[in-house]
Design an enzyme around this catalytic site. Structure first.
Site, short mmCIF file in Angstrom:
data_model
loop_
_atom_site.label_atom_id
_atom_site.label_comp_id
_atom_site.label_asym_id
_atom_site.label_seq_id
_atom_site.Cartn_x
_atom_site.Cartn_y
_atom_site.Cartn_z
N HIS C 95 0.86 -1.19 0.00
CA HIS C 95 0.00 0.00 0.00
C HIS C 95 0.89 1.23 0.00
O HIS C 95 1.83 1.32 0.79
CB HIS C 95 -0.90 0.00 1.24
CG HIS C 95 -1.69 1.25 1.41
ND1 HIS C 95 -2.50 1.77 0.43
CD2 HIS C 95 -1.80 2.12 2.46
CE1 HIS C 95 -3.06 2.89 0.87
NE2 HIS C 95 -2.64 3.13 2.09
N HIS C 97 0.90 5.79 -1.06
CA HIS C 97 0.18 6.99 -1.51
C HIS C 97 1.00 7.64 -2.63
O HIS C 97 1.14 8.86 -2.66
CB HIS C 97 -0.02 7.97 -0.35
CG HIS C 97 -1.04 7.54 0.66
ND1 HIS C 97 -2.01 8.37 1.17
CD2 HIS C 97 -1.26 6.33 1.25
CE1 HIS C 97 -2.76 7.71 2.04
NE2 HIS C 97 -2.32 6.47 2.11
N ASP C 120 1.33 -4.84 -20.95
CA ASP C 120 2.32 -5.83 -20.52
C ASP C 120 1.99 -6.37 -19.13
O ASP C 120 2.52 -7.40 -18.71
CB ASP C 120 3.73 -5.19 -20.47
CG ASP C 120 4.37 -5.09 -21.85
OD1 ASP C 120 4.00 -5.87 -22.73
OD2 ASP C 120 5.24 -4.22 -22.04
N HIS C 171 -8.88 7.32 -1.80
CA HIS C 171 -7.81 6.90 -0.89
C HIS C 171 -6.49 6.76 -1.67
O HIS C 171 -5.81 7.76 -1.93
CB HIS C 171 -8.24 5.62 -0.19
CG HIS C 171 -7.30 5.12 0.85
ND1 HIS C 171 -6.50 5.94 1.59
CD2 HIS C 171 -7.04 3.85 1.28
CE1 HIS C 171 -5.78 5.22 2.42
NE2 HIS C 171 -6.08 3.95 2.26
N TYR C 229 9.10 -13.39 -23.01
CA TYR C 229 9.79 -12.28 -22.37
C TYR C 229 10.56 -12.80 -21.17
O TYR C 229 10.06 -13.62 -20.42
CB TYR C 229 8.80 -11.20 -21.92
CG TYR C 229 9.46 -9.98 -21.32
CD1 TYR C 229 9.82 -8.89 -22.12
CD2 TYR C 229 9.78 -9.94 -19.96
CE1 TYR C 229 10.45 -7.78 -21.58
CE2 TYR C 229 10.41 -8.83 -19.42
CZ TYR C 229 10.75 -7.76 -20.23
OH TYR C 229 11.37 -6.66 -19.68
#
Lengths: 231, 231, 231, 231
Positions: C95, C97, C120, C171, C229
């Site tokens: 998490h 910001h 991708d 948020h 890839y």
């Protein structure tokens, strides 16, 4: 008799450009003048900053002739020469393609005076000289660029001792000052003012110019007879 | 009897400003207060950050008089003095011209509360005080700037202990806190909130303000009686 | 019997967040799971990154109870717990910001799939879960945040094993992956995709979404049965 | 007989990409050609830059076959191969997902020539090739990407020796040059030009393209028969 002092001054000032984030590769140059001898030291053309030395700075007179130095001077040398020749109070000149100032130049707009950061350094909008006439471009281009800058100041009644920066329309900024270090300082200030002005208009397209009382106050506290900023 | 502790505190806090990207050159200052003696330590005016030392911090009383120190204090000293004198709960003050917060100040807009990053630190829009009346500007300018900030809080019914930041219209931000370090923290938070709010409106011009339940929740988990953020 | 391995994994992953420019101060957290023991290691709440050690990581079970560790865990711990409990394939959660992703969350918009950088990593627009109902916010907020994320995926028919990122409206973003390092990788990808999508709309407000053939091709060359890839 | 020289050249050029801020993680690759042997050295696929060595560069022929090297080459290898095969004057190729250039590619717009920074490197708008037809995407995708680029140049009458950069619509930029270092230089120039062009339009939505006389002048002073830029 040598040119060590202005070479060192020009070298030190040039090396500030990448540190301040004002140049990509070699897209910028600084010069420092010796008025007593009628010459200035300027960055050699196209040499990467990390390969510069004080000795590599090229010595040029006010007509753009190389006086001393092994390398070819900056391609913008004649613009510097014209400004030194006609504006006797300046000791250093900077040209960059810094991102925000150049974007305003490309947009062909003056930078409006929106706040005190601007007013601490200028009492007017930062002028954007119009692109040159084709005849000037096809002629002695860099020489004419100097005149385009001076003509812009004359037409608007600006004093180069108070307004130490200009945008050349479609091209990029030039700044100057009492010495090369002050000219570099002005380039960094201009870049920040240009960035803030762009954001200000994005946040409020109707943002008003700074009121006259604030313009006067901030200018005088830094530059007036009773200035109280600094030591 | 000396001022070593607040000088060190003010020095440490000032040195955080360039590290956090909040200042260009000398465009910012931090002070730290000693309430028991009625003085604060503040950055000297116009001195580059890398030349600062704890000893160079200037000691000033709440009327703006220099009590100790060899250098001239920041030109914004009287604004700090007024805030310390009238807002007894604050221990440190910061003034910067950080790019995004200053752009909102120039745009003369409050920063809307758009998300939880904002709500973790404030329950209201970040206020933008209007530019001062000409008489205030032409008078004791920096002194009046302090009153302009306080008047803005009084008119809007804001408490400086909950809202620790303000924009001064056309000028730039001030922040404060229980000590100088917290005031610097608030300056960095304000800059990020200002940046995100500008982008939020660009991504969605109709972006709604944060709903009340989220404002309350995020504030209380950090600042309420049952706060559970931190150690 | 100890938790050294996940503590180290969580520590290493947390330390990547400031290096990748994804956090200011303590505004982010990473966890790493040990499925065999039904616990995860997570950043302690409000502790600066440069003070973290592997030993400071807090061990928590899938109901959010602290199992081992001296510090209080991240205030977002219950959101991590819910996701680990219900989404059995994930090994790490992040998490932050981060500026651009959070701006999209505040704007309450999905991030449109505009190019191959996006394709991708995802075949769909990056979902923005709506802000929670007041009752959820006032209740067990961080616990409910986990359900808000899962409900968003259920309603849209998304699979958390293919779409490893979400915006929580008003948020900020959450990302996850097979381990903590992959979850951090996804946070950095999300931030870049968010930045590019904002610029894309500014350059061309009518920019079309990526065509289906390109979405399919880019996803399959990285993730399909015949992926080619990487090594 | 070995490939040390082009491996070193490709390695050195690849390592410039993160230094110039042009790549996140592994989202970019550079190759360097040896025309006398009909092969090029290219970055291995998905390997982080800080794990690269000159020896890890993969040697590939102009049909995309691996000639030497233990690792799988970049997933974009066939695009490089096609361009080397058909454009005989190029010595190095770069592909990145740099933020601003990629945003223009996603917006599917040419980058207008707004100033001299652009004109110093190109006399035309930087072309954006349209997204490929579905049949090309579903076929030999990276091979077809090379043809999409070449078709764009053919249709517009552009010469790859003068215009050393292109945007592939919905995807990202490719650049090239006489060697790998010059191709990297072009990628950095493109990114800056892309950033300035976006800001220019934001500052003045009616900003005019650069006038022909300036385009000609700036191109010729760097690239014409009487060029006077550099040493």
């Amino acid at each position: 008799m040598n040119f060590d002092i202005i070479r060192q001054e020009a070298y030190d000032a040039n090396m500030q450009l990448p540190k301040l984030g004002l140049v990509l590769f070699t897209f910028g140059n600084v010069s420092a003048v010796d008025r007593s001898r009628g010459v200035f030291a300027i960055k050699p053309s196209g040499v990467p900053y990390d390969e510069l030395t004080p000795a590599s700075m090229v010595i040029v007179d006010f007509d753009g002739n190389v006086v001393d130095g092994k390398l070819r001077p900056s391609s913008d040398t004649k613009t510097h020469a014209v400004l030194y020749k006609h504006w006797e109070g300046i000791g250093g000149i900077v040209h960059t393609h810094s991102v925000f100032a150049t974007s305003w130049a490309q947009a062909q707009r003056d930078i409006p005076i929106f706040g005190t950061t601007h007013a601490d350094h200028n009492t007017v909008d930062i002028p954007c000289a119009p692109p040159m006439a084709d005849a000037m471009i096809e002629g002695d281009y860099e020489h004419e660029t100097g005149f385009q800058i001076m003509n812009c100041f004359t037409e608007r009644g600006l004093d180069y001792r108070e307004v130490e920066m200009v945008l050349v329309g479609n091209h990029a900024p030039f700044t100057w000052g009492k010495n090369a270090a002050k000219a570099v300082y002005n380039s960094a200030v201009l870049e920040t003012v240009a960035q803030m002005a762009m954001y200000t208009e994005q946040i409020n397209p109707a943002a008003p110019r700074l009121k006259e009382a604030l313009i006067k106050k901030h200018w005088e506290r830094k530059h007036g007879p009773e200035a109280y900023y600094g030591q």
